[in-house]
Design an enzyme around this catalytic site. Structure first.
Site, PDB file in Angstrom:
ATOM      1  N   SER A 144      43.683  51.844  43.115  1.00 44.40           N
ATOM      2  CA  SER A 144      42.522  50.862  43.087  1.00 44.40           C
ATOM      3  C   SER A 144      43.051  49.462  42.140  1.00 44.40           C
ATOM      4  O   SER A 144      42.037  48.598  42.251  1.00 44.40           O
ATOM      5  CB  SER A 144      41.552  51.558  42.105  1.00 44.40           C
ATOM      6  OG  SER A 144      40.761  52.432  43.081  1.00 44.40           O
ATOM      7  N   SER A 152      39.422  49.809  44.368  1.00 45.32           N
ATOM      8  CA  SER A 152      38.282  49.452  44.052  1.00 45.32           C
ATOM      9  C   SER A 152      38.057  48.354  42.983  1.00 45.32           C
ATOM     10  O   SER A 152      36.961  47.809  42.639  1.00 45.32           O
ATOM     11  CB  SER A 152      37.494  50.740  43.456  1.00 45.32           C
ATOM     12  OG  SER A 152      38.144  51.082  42.210  1.00 45.32           O
ATOM     13  N   LYS A 196      36.396  45.042  34.769  1.00 43.82           N
ATOM     14  CA  LYS A 196      35.896  45.844  35.974  1.00 43.82           C
ATOM     15  C   LYS A 196      34.603  46.564  35.644  1.00 43.82           C
ATOM     16  O   LYS A 196      34.398  47.081  34.695  1.00 43.82           O
ATOM     17  CB  LYS A 196      36.872  46.913  36.466  1.00 43.82           C
ATOM     18  CG  LYS A 196      36.610  47.644  37.817  1.00 43.82           C
ATOM     19  CD  LYS A 196      37.888  48.443  38.316  1.00 43.82           C
ATOM     20  CE  LYS A 196      37.548  49.237  39.362  1.00 43.82           C
ATOM     21  NZ  LYS A 196      38.657  50.083  39.838  1.00 43.82           N
TER      22      LYS A 196
END
Length: 459
Positions: free
Chosen positions: A179, A155, A80
């Site tokens: 997330s 996210s 990520k």
């Protein structure tokens, strides 16, 4: 035989060991699949094909000489884009970080690399990972592989989108308020938020979520999630132990009076029944309001953290850091964080401690909590949140009401697939007491093996 990009990490390692194929071939298959799907998804935002090819060649040599590093050696993976990967840019979804290149791997990334995983790129995030969808001013929105017009959530949206579409079997992300868990549920994946402190961090971005945000894995099965945990959290169980007795599960289908999409509610109700059919003791509490005070205040933590970062740019890098380059939402969050009082922040921490005490009593009577992973099905990819759920207006975290309390208390939680509603994946959430990560994985594995949902979207 399945295509190599369709295999789990465990299946890849088995094939490497048997000499059926090599890490170089697995990487080539994943890169080809990524090239096929990424134009529609916008999930991968940084590609390091050259570095990955070198790592895959080294892994192939280790497997051939009988010196493989373990179950993840040669397995393609992504990171990520709020985690540092040496030599690669870190955007954090913001134009304010233009030109920033990491000098070192963040500690969990380093441990994944040391386990032999082949890191080939970084995945898209919302700006500063502070929203529950995935779009930003640098790269734009990410689509859900089950319907690219819709969001995969956030996210960790880029991470789950690529894994679900077959671009790689495992991904590393972060969870500061759901997330990992909510995006996993939106894409038919398994996503683990470990206990606070389970995965040590270091050499990373400034911690605007403090240690309430944790690093964790996303994959297509529980075994792969457990394998990543063994790599990034030394001391994790070699295998999640089977349950010695029936688990006591408290099912919480609704938080306070917040709406839940009825299609999600039906599938999670069915999952509760499936857990009971496996021999577990499932008790339903129709309305659970204890987390309400924390939920109402949870966004304040990152807003204050972002305001702090703006006032302490040296914590990020010696480079200029101009908040005028933030998108409108993050400029507004910075203003809210600056205007917040010490009393308001204390109230959030106080309510978290109050909830910790109250849940301690629940965990004396129950081993796990069961909830929906999210209250809404995926919504249009460019929208920050669904404006309505079950016909009722909701705010930016209306879809996320089941998530934040887990971070506030440092508990481990896992999202598991439990079915499809009109072609879109739905996930449940299981939560354990702090430190109960291995028992949580054991229960998750048992449920998954009885009710497998592994499949790929048509793209």
């Amino acid at each position: 035989m399945k295509a190599l990009w369709q295999l789990t990490a465990a299946q890849l390692a088995e094939g490497f060991g048997a000499g059926a194929f090599t890490p170089e071939q697995a990487l080539a298959a994943c890169l080809a699949r990524t090239a096929e799907v990424n134009p529609r998804l916008n999930a991968l935002v940084v590609l390091d094909a050259e570095g990955a090819a070198e790592a895959a060649a080294q892994s192939t040599a280790r497997w051939r000489s009988g010196r493989a590093l373990g179950a993840l050696d040669g397995v393609p993976a992504t990171i990520k884009d709020n985690l540092q990967v040496r030599g690669l840019p870190t955007h954090w979804g913001s134009r304010a970080l233009a030109g920033f290149v990491a000098e070192r791997d963040e500690l969990p990334v380093a441990r994944l690399r040391e386990a032999g995983a082949v890191i080939f790129g970084k995945t898209n995030v919302p700006e500063f990972t502070m929203q529950g969808y995935t779009a930003n001013p640098v790269f734009g929105p990410t689509g859900n592989p089950w319907n690219p017009a819709l969001t995969p959530g956030g996210s960790s949206g880029g991470a789950v989108a690529l894994v679900a579409a077959g671009g790689c079997p495992i991904a590393l992300g972060t969870d500061g308020g759901g997330s990992i868990r909510r995006p996993a549920s939106h894409t038919n994946l398994v996503g683990l938020k470990p206990s606070r402190g389970r995965v040590r961090r270091g050499n990373g971005l400034p911690p605007i979520f403090l240690d309430f945000e944790v690093v964790g894995p996303m994959a297509r099965c529980v075994d792969d999630v457990a394998a990543v945990m063994r790599a990034i959290a030394p001391g994790a169980a070699a295998d999640a132990p089977p349950g010695a007795k029936a688990a006591r599960i408290l099912y919480l289908p609704r938080f306070a009076d917040h709406p839940v999409d009825p299609r999600i509610a039906r599938l999670v109700d069915a999952a509760a029944g499936n857990l009971a059919a496996l021999g577990h003791e499932v008790t339903t509490l129709p309305r659970f309001a204890l987390a309400e005070a924390v939920n109402q205040r949870w966004p304040l933590l990152a807003q204050v953290g972002l305001a702090w970062l703006v006032d302490h740019p040296q914590e990020l890098s010696p480079r200029p850091f101009d908040p005028a380059l933030f998108g409108p939402a993050m400029q507004a969050n910075t203003g809210t964080g600056r205007a917040a009082s010490a009393r308001e922040l204390f109230e959030l921490l106080f309510e978290a401690e109050r909830l910790r005490s109250e849940l301690a009593g629940l965990f004396e009577q129950h081993d796990f909590l069961l909830t929906p992973a999210t209250a809404a099905l995926p919504w249009p990819a460019a929208d920050t949140h669904p404006p309505r759920i079950d016909g009722r207006e909701v705010g930016p975290r209306g879809h996320a009401v089941f998530a934040g309390f887990v971070n506030a208390l440092g508990l481990p939680a896992i999202a598991l697939p439990c079915g499809f509603a009109e072609g879109l994946p739905v996930g449940l959430q299981l939560v354990a007491r702090e430190g109960g990560d291995d028992a949580l994985l054991a229960l998750a594995r048992e449920f998954e093996r009885a009710h497998p949902w592994q499949r790929f979207p048509v793209l």
